[in-house]
Scaffold this active site. Structure first.
Site, PDB file in Angstrom:
ATOM      1  N   ASP A  27       0.984  -1.195  -0.125  1.00  0.00           N
ATOM      2  CA  ASP A  27       0.058   0.023  -0.007  1.00  0.00           C
ATOM      3  C   ASP A  27       0.779   1.408   0.175  1.00  0.00           C
ATOM      4  O   ASP A  27       1.929   1.568   1.088  1.00  0.00           O
ATOM      5  CB  ASP A  27      -0.957   0.092   1.202  1.00  0.00           C
ATOM      6  CG  ASP A  27      -2.066   0.875   1.045  1.00  0.00           C
ATOM      7  OD1 ASP A  27      -2.161   1.773   0.153  1.00  0.00           O
ATOM      8  OD2 ASP A  27      -2.954   1.084   2.146  1.00  0.00           O
ATOM      9  N   ASP A 121      -3.408   2.415  -5.732  1.00  0.00           N
ATOM     10  CA  ASP A 121      -2.269   2.278  -4.931  1.00  0.00           C
ATOM     11  C   ASP A 121      -2.284   1.318  -3.913  1.00  0.00           C
ATOM     12  O   ASP A 121      -1.280   1.517  -3.047  1.00  0.00           O
ATOM     13  CB  ASP A 121      -2.463   4.065  -4.038  1.00  0.00           C
ATOM     14  CG  ASP A 121      -3.538   3.893  -3.216  1.00  0.00           C
ATOM     15  OD1 ASP A 121      -4.572   3.160  -3.373  1.00  0.00           O
ATOM     16  OD2 ASP A 121      -3.845   4.550  -2.167  1.00  0.00           O
ATOM     17  N   GLU A 122      -2.735   0.302  -4.123  1.00  0.00           N
ATOM     18  CA  GLU A 122      -2.549  -0.978  -3.286  1.00  0.00           C
ATOM     19  C   GLU A 122      -2.759  -2.169  -4.241  1.00  0.00           C
ATOM     20  O   GLU A 122      -3.522  -2.237  -5.275  1.00  0.00           O
ATOM     21  CB  GLU A 122      -3.537  -0.836  -2.131  1.00  0.00           C
ATOM     22  CG  GLU A 122      -5.152  -0.880  -2.415  1.00  0.00           C
ATOM     23  CD  GLU A 122      -6.008  -0.904  -1.370  1.00  0.00           C
ATOM     24  OE1 GLU A 122      -5.611  -1.469  -0.249  1.00  0.00           O
ATOM     25  OE2 GLU A 122      -6.868  -0.199  -1.064  1.00  0.00           O
TER      26      GLU A 122
END
Length: 419
Positions: A27, A121-122
């Site tokens: 993350d 984003d993860e």
């Protein structure tokens, strides 16, 4: 973006047993904010808020320094500035975010064939088959974090565990800039002291319901008989809560087909008005403009969408969404507009509107659909011709008459807001 400010950060040492930690959750820390600061190193360490510089906009992201003042995503910008008067506001750069996300996901793909993207984003990374060649989580996790930082300048936190649920929870506890490995024999000790909000899928409303029954921690839920949870919350939710409270999660890391093909999973636009809008024709005009952009993006990507979603935010920041699944996927603006209009009409009388959004999801490659008959084909051909004119002469060269009337009104009265 989470509301976490790093105050309860928990990391593990390099000697922790990682033999059962076969799943990583990677993350990026405060991604939008961190990405925006790559070109503004002078602002490092300061409370920075990402969003439009208007008291009527909302926060897109915030650095950890700003979060410590209570600022978080989706918060009204006016409130954020009251909480943190010295905040620096930067405009979002979504093109930059997409480029950096693609670069990071490429790094993850280099490391493992099993990567499941959760968002920009993860991602989950399966490492069960890599131990002999690359080592376990204690080697792969730090190497990934170092490579991401070296190649992009971004900071990633990593959680490692035997299940996706615990790995994701571990990465959130490791923020910022940390790594936490949770071996199987430590899962219960890690989970049970956590608040019920740590249970995947438990939001504020569910937290309130759990609190009414005296359930405040994951351990409280774990030690409540499942039949009682089922009686209170229904069989499916009761079973879900019980399983997570004991760390049970059988889901494997799976690639997302849409993302594997290189497509976004959904296409949407929204608009915040400079004034609260009560006039239904003005609301419909804005939906027309938003839906026109969505249709164009679908056609540019060569995909069609099956579900249309309308988002409405009222003057008091209460937000609702309404969706409709179409009989056949479409990239035709007329269909998207009429569907979104019907969703608006179904709401009946509503309070003054602050924001409208239109989103198309459930996308498929247009070439793969092979529809035998599409009664919107004529409209689709006309709209593709309009796309070609737009490409050559600009978006204002040809547009629906109602949009042109609206643009003239804007020219007379000034702009009504930004997307």
């Amino acid at each position: 973006m989470s509301k976490q400010d790093g105050s309860d950060r928990l990391v593990s040492g390099p000697d922790v047993d990682d033999s059962t930690a076969t799943i990583l959750h990677v993350d990026l820390d405060a991604f939008f904010a961190s990405a925006s600061l790559l070109s503004r190193p002078d602002l490092l360490g300061l409370p920075v808020v990402i969003g439009h510089d208007s008291t009527r906009s909302v926060v897109t992201a915030a650095t950890y320094e700003a979060r410590r003042y209570g600022v978080h995503s989706a918060m009204p910008m006016a409130r954020a500035l009251r909480l943190c008067p010295n905040a620096v506001i930067l405009e979002p750069d979504f093109g930059l975010y997409q480029r950096l996300s693609k670069q990071v996901m490429g790094i993850l793909d280099d490391v493992s064939p099993d990567v499941e993207r959760l968002g920009i984003d993860e991602a989950f990374v399966g490492i069960a088959g890599l131990r002999r060649l690359a080592g376990g989580a204690n080697r792969i996790g730090p190497a990934l974090r170092a490579r991401i930082r070296a190649e992009t300048g971004l900071v990633a936190s990593v959680g490692a565990a035997g299940t996706k649920y615990v790995a994701k929870l571990a990465s959130s506890r490791a923020k910022p800039d940390g790594m936490l490995v949770v071996p199987d024999d430590a899962v219960i000790g890690f989970l049970h002291p956590q608040p019920v909000s740590a249970l995947w899928g438990v939001g504020p409303a569910q937290q309130e319901r759990l609190a009414r029954y005296g359930l405040h921690t994951v351990g409280d839920v774990a030690h409540t008989p499942q039949e009682r949870l089922a009686a209170w919350f229904g069989p499916a939710t009761g079973a879900h809560l019980a399983a997570l409270a004991w760390g049970r999660d059988a889901r494997a890391v799976q690639e997302r087909v849409v993302q594997e093909r290189g497509h976004e999973q959904s296409f949407g636009h929204n608009h915040t008005f400079h004034h609260d809008v009560t006039d239904r024709s003005e609301q419909q005009g804005e939906i027309l403009r938003l839906a026109t952009g969505v249709g164009r993006r679908l056609r540019d990507a060569g995909v069609q969408a099956r579900t249309i979603t309308l988002t409405v935010r009222f003057h008091d920041f209460r937000t609702i969404t309404r969706s409709r699944t179409l009989p056949e996927p479409t990239d035709v603006t007329r269909v998207i507009v009429e569907t979104a209009w019907s969703l608006l009409d179904a709401l009946g009388e509503i309070p003054p509107v602050r924001l409208l959004g239109v989103r198309a999801s459930g996308v498929q490659d247009a070439a793969d659909l092979g529809l035998l008959w599409d009664d919107s084909a004529t409209w689709g051909s006309a709209e593709r011709a309009m796309d070609a004119v737009h490409d050559r002469f600009g978006a204002a060269a040809v547009a629906p008459a109602s949009m042109l009337r609206r643009e003239r009104k804007r020219d007379d009265t000034g702009p009504s807001g930004g997307d």
